[in-house]
Design a protein around this motif. Structure first.
Motif, PDB file in Angstrom:
ATOM      1  N   GLY A  29      60.469  71.997  32.817  1.00 50.99           N
ATOM      2  CA  GLY A  29      60.700  70.461  32.635  1.00 50.99           C
ATOM      3  C   GLY A  29      60.966  69.907  34.274  1.00 50.99           C
ATOM      4  N   ILE A  30      61.164  70.481  35.121  1.00 48.99           N
ATOM      5  CA  ILE A  30      61.354  70.122  36.585  1.00 48.99           C
ATOM      6  C   ILE A  30      60.102  70.395  36.879  1.00 48.99           C
ATOM      7  CG2 ILE A  30      62.461  70.842  38.845  1.00 48.99           C
ATOM      8  CD1 ILE A  30      64.946  71.974  37.398  1.00 48.99           C
ATOM      9  N   ILE A  43      57.145  58.748  32.055  1.00 40.87           N
ATOM     10  CA  ILE A  43      56.884  59.897  31.321  1.00 40.87           C
ATOM     11  C   ILE A  43      57.207  60.996  31.960  1.00 40.87           C
ATOM     12  CG2 ILE A  43      54.508  60.989  30.913  1.00 40.87           C
ATOM     13  CD1 ILE A  43      53.439  58.315  30.570  1.00 40.87           C
ATOM     14  N   ARG A  44      57.103  61.125  33.311  1.00 43.71           N
ATOM     15  CA  ARG A  44      57.699  62.417  33.920  1.00 43.71           C
ATOM     16  C   ARG A  44      59.162  62.520  33.841  1.00 43.71           C
ATOM     17  NH1 ARG A  44      56.500  60.774  39.707  1.00 43.71           N
ATOM     18  NH2 ARG A  44      57.601  62.570  40.092  1.00 43.71           N
ATOM     19  N   LEU A  45      59.801  61.403  33.832  1.00 52.91           N
ATOM     20  CA  LEU A  45      61.351  61.481  33.599  1.00 52.91           C
ATOM     21  C   LEU A  45      61.581  62.055  32.033  1.00 52.91           C
ATOM     22  CD1 LEU A  45      64.010  61.158  34.849  1.00 52.91           C
ATOM     23  CD2 LEU A  45      63.971  59.086  34.065  1.00 52.91           C
ATOM     24  N   ILE A  49      63.601  65.300  30.925  1.00 55.98           N
ATOM     25  CA  ILE A  49      64.837  65.112  29.936  1.00 55.98           C
ATOM     26  C   ILE A  49      64.705  65.908  28.886  1.00 55.98           C
ATOM     27  CG2 ILE A  49      65.876  63.433  28.358  1.00 55.98           C
ATOM     28  CD1 ILE A  49      65.549  61.483  30.706  1.00 55.98           C
ATOM     29  N   VAL A  50      63.269  65.924  28.240  1.00 55.45           N
ATOM     30  CA  VAL A  50      62.975  66.621  26.950  1.00 55.45           C
ATOM     31  C   VAL A  50      63.318  68.097  27.437  1.00 55.45           C
ATOM     32  CG1 VAL A  50      61.232  67.449  25.363  1.00 55.45           C
ATOM     33  CG2 VAL A  50      61.413  65.288  25.829  1.00 55.45           C
ATOM     34  N   GLY A  51      62.876  68.768  28.551  1.00 52.65           N
ATOM     35  CA  GLY A  51      63.109  70.085  28.899  1.00 52.65           C
ATOM     36  C   GLY A  51      64.500  70.249  29.045  1.00 52.65           C
TER      37      GLY A  51
END
Length: 127
Positions: A29-30, A43-45, A49-51
């Motif tokens: 995710g990072i 989208i990147r955030l 957050i999903v990760g």
């Protein structure tokens, strides 16, 4: 004197796999947030957050995660029982601390000047 503290490690191999997979998903995710710079910030955030959420959910299903959640719950319950000082008490105690620091600073300054005078003036004869 014997040391009776015990170090708890992850003993179940399934828990180890869950925790390693959670760390890998968090790192992914990072990485996704940092690598996909062409995409919109939202989208990147969202990728990060999903990760993060998936990693936390996966880690929470392990025995270590359950113990950590229980510790956090107990800590929160203990924090609710703390009696915090009132504003007046806080201001009074802060004033006492400032006064003590000022008195100690003055005392240490006087001692420093006295030692300087003794060493340089009396012992060495320098003025």
């Amino acid at each position: 004197m014997s040391n009776t503290s015990q170090v708890e490690t992850v003993s179940n191999s399934g828990d180890k796999v869950k925790l390693i997979l959670a760390v890998v998903i968090l790192i992914a995710g990072i990485f996704a947030y940092s690598f996909f710079t062409d995409y919109n910030i939202y989208i990147r955030l969202g990728m990060f957050i999903v990760g993060l959420v998936v990693a936390i959910a996966l880690a929470a299903t392990s025995d270590t995660g359950k113990r950590a959640f229980g510790f956090a719950t107990g800590s929160y319950a203990e924090m609710k029982r703390v009696v915090w000082p009132t504003r007046k008490e806080t201001i009074q105690m802060t004033g006492i601390v400032f006064a003590f620091v000022a008195v100690m600073a003055l005392l240490l300054w006087v001692i420093d000047k006295l030692i300087t005078w003794i060493v340089y003036g009396v012992v060495l004869g320098w003025n």
